[in-house]
Scaffold this motif. Structure first.
Motif, PDB file in Angstrom:
ATOM      1  N   ALA A  15      50.110 -21.649  39.152  1.00  0.00           N
ATOM      2  CA  ALA A  15      51.062 -22.491  38.433  1.00  0.00           C
ATOM      3  C   ALA A  15      50.302 -23.386  37.459  1.00  0.00           C
ATOM      4  O   ALA A  15      49.141 -23.729  37.671  1.00  0.00           O
ATOM      5  CB  ALA A  15      51.843 -23.359  39.409  1.00  0.00           C
ATOM      6  N   GLN A  16      51.021 -23.742  36.400  1.00  0.00           N
ATOM      7  CA  GLN A  16      50.401 -24.605  35.402  1.00  0.00           C
ATOM      8  C   GLN A  16      50.275 -26.020  35.955  1.00  0.00           C
ATOM      9  O   GLN A  16      51.168 -26.499  36.649  1.00  0.00           O
ATOM     10  CB  GLN A  16      51.256 -24.654  34.132  1.00  0.00           C
ATOM     11  N   SER A  17      49.199 -26.680  35.616  1.00  0.00           N
ATOM     12  CA  SER A  17      49.034 -28.059  36.042  1.00  0.00           C
ATOM     13  C   SER A  17      48.114 -28.789  35.073  1.00  0.00           C
ATOM     14  O   SER A  17      47.290 -28.159  34.385  1.00  0.00           O
ATOM     15  CB  SER A  17      48.476 -28.145  37.458  1.00  0.00           C
ATOM     16  N   VAL A  18      48.290 -30.069  35.033  1.00  0.00           N
ATOM     17  CA  VAL A  18      47.449 -30.933  34.212  1.00  0.00           C
ATOM     18  C   VAL A  18      47.011 -32.103  35.070  1.00  0.00           C
ATOM     19  O   VAL A  18      47.848 -32.737  35.728  1.00  0.00           O
ATOM     20  CB  VAL A  18      48.207 -31.456  32.983  1.00  0.00           C
ATOM     21  N   THR A  19      45.738 -32.381  35.071  1.00  0.00           N
ATOM     22  CA  THR A  19      45.224 -33.521  35.828  1.00  0.00           C
ATOM     23  C   THR A  19      44.559 -34.507  34.883  1.00  0.00           C
ATOM     24  O   THR A  19      43.874 -34.114  33.922  1.00  0.00           O
ATOM     25  CB  THR A  19      44.219 -33.086  36.904  1.00  0.00           C
ATOM     26  N   GLN A  20      44.774 -35.759  35.167  1.00  0.00           N
ATOM     27  CA  GLN A  20      44.074 -36.845  34.499  1.00  0.00           C
ATOM     28  C   GLN A  20      43.424 -37.636  35.633  1.00  0.00           C
ATOM     29  O   GLN A  20      44.100 -38.396  36.315  1.00  0.00           O
ATOM     30  CB  GLN A  20      45.055 -37.683  33.685  1.00  0.00           C
ATOM     31  N   PRO A  21      42.144 -37.446  35.830  1.00  0.00           N
ATOM     32  CA  PRO A  21      41.498 -37.970  37.040  1.00  0.00           C
ATOM     33  C   PRO A  21      41.501 -39.494  37.149  1.00  0.00           C
ATOM     34  O   PRO A  21      41.429 -40.021  38.243  1.00  0.00           O
ATOM     35  CB  PRO A  21      40.068 -37.447  36.927  1.00  0.00           C
ATOM     36  N   ASP A  22      41.592 -40.165  36.021  1.00  0.00           N
ATOM     37  CA  ASP A  22      41.530 -41.621  36.020  1.00  0.00           C
ATOM     38  C   ASP A  22      42.919 -42.209  35.908  1.00  0.00           C
ATOM     39  O   ASP A  22      43.592 -42.027  34.904  1.00  0.00           O
ATOM     40  CB  ASP A  22      40.662 -42.120  34.863  1.00  0.00           C
ATOM     41  N   ILE A  23      43.355 -42.921  36.957  1.00  0.00           N
ATOM     42  CA  ILE A  23      44.673 -43.544  36.919  1.00  0.00           C
ATOM     43  C   ILE A  23      44.657 -44.757  36.005  1.00  0.00           C
ATOM     44  O   ILE A  23      45.595 -45.011  35.249  1.00  0.00           O
ATOM     45  CB  ILE A  23      45.102 -43.947  38.336  1.00  0.00           C
TER      46      ILE A  23
END
Lengths: 113, 114
Positions: free
Chosen positions: B1-9
């Motif tokens: 599945a497609q996903s996007v992560t931005q590790p820094d909140i």
């Protein structure tokens, strides 16, 4: 040039009351239209999208509904609001293929009390 | 599945310092990549986009981003941050192969110290 209008900007509604948020796009034809919600401190949740008049796809089951009565008009509705419906609602549009990215409206802050 | 992560909140930088916001994606097709910025109580504004060609793209407000296919990343950079850059930043991925629906990352909140 294309513009997107979303209203109202803020809304405070009691639990159990109905809801109608409106979004209109100017300067383009046959846009793809989207409703997103942001809960406080959260990311974007896609609620509905539409690729044409009367064509609505729902991403998340809920007590909200959407309609597209005209090519450039997208309406988000509810018959009875819940406390959990509070949030920031964003309308967006793009053209087919989405190569231009989404263009977002300025949002509606909904508080259900 | 497609996903996007931005590790820094949440990231805090001093005014004038350089900035890099990270974005990683998992996508089964050739992606279109975007960065958006959201000021408090406002809609999202497109900063820049990548479709093909030069992997370093320039955007508005002095921002740039670099697409690295081998790392599945699309990091946003700015050499000198201004106080007005304080906002929420969202990375998004789309693909014509998956229709018009983008996948957004969870966002990174940027605070700027005077």
């Amino acid at each position: 040039s294309q513009t997107i209008h979303q209203w109202p900007a803020t809304l405070v509604q009691p639990v159990g009351s109905p809801l109608s948020l409106e979004c209109t796009v100017e300067g383009t034809s046959n846009p793809n239209l989207y409703w997103y919600r942001q809960a406080a401190g959260r990311g974007l949740q896609l609620l509905f999208y539409s690729v044409g008049i009367g064509q609505i796809s729902s991403e998340v089951p809920q007590n909200l509904s959407a309609s597209r009565p005209q090519d450039r008009q997208f309406i988000l509705s509810s018959k009875k609001l819940l406390l959990s419906d509070s949030g920031f609602y964003l309308c967006a549009w793009t053209l087919e293929g989405a190569v231009g990215g989404y263009t977002f409206g300025s949002g509606t802050r909904l508080t259900v009390v | 599945a497609q996903s996007v992560t931005q590790p820094d909140i949440h990231i805090t930088v001093s005014e004038g310092a350089s900035l890099e916001l990270r974005c990683n994606y998992s996508y089964g097709a050739t992606p279109y990549l975007f960065w958006y910025v959201q000021s408090p109580g406002q809609g999202l504004q497109l900063l820049l986009k990548y479709f093909s060609g030069d992997t370093l793209v320039q955007g508005i407000k002095g921002f740039e981003a670099e697409f690295k296919r081998s790392q599945s990343s699309f990091n946003l950079r700015k050499p000198s941050v201004h106080w007005s850059d304080a906002a929420e930043y969202f990375c998004a991925v789309g693909s014509i192969n998956y229709g018009q629906n983008f996948v957004f990352g969870p966002g990174t909140r940027l605070s700027v110290l005077p």
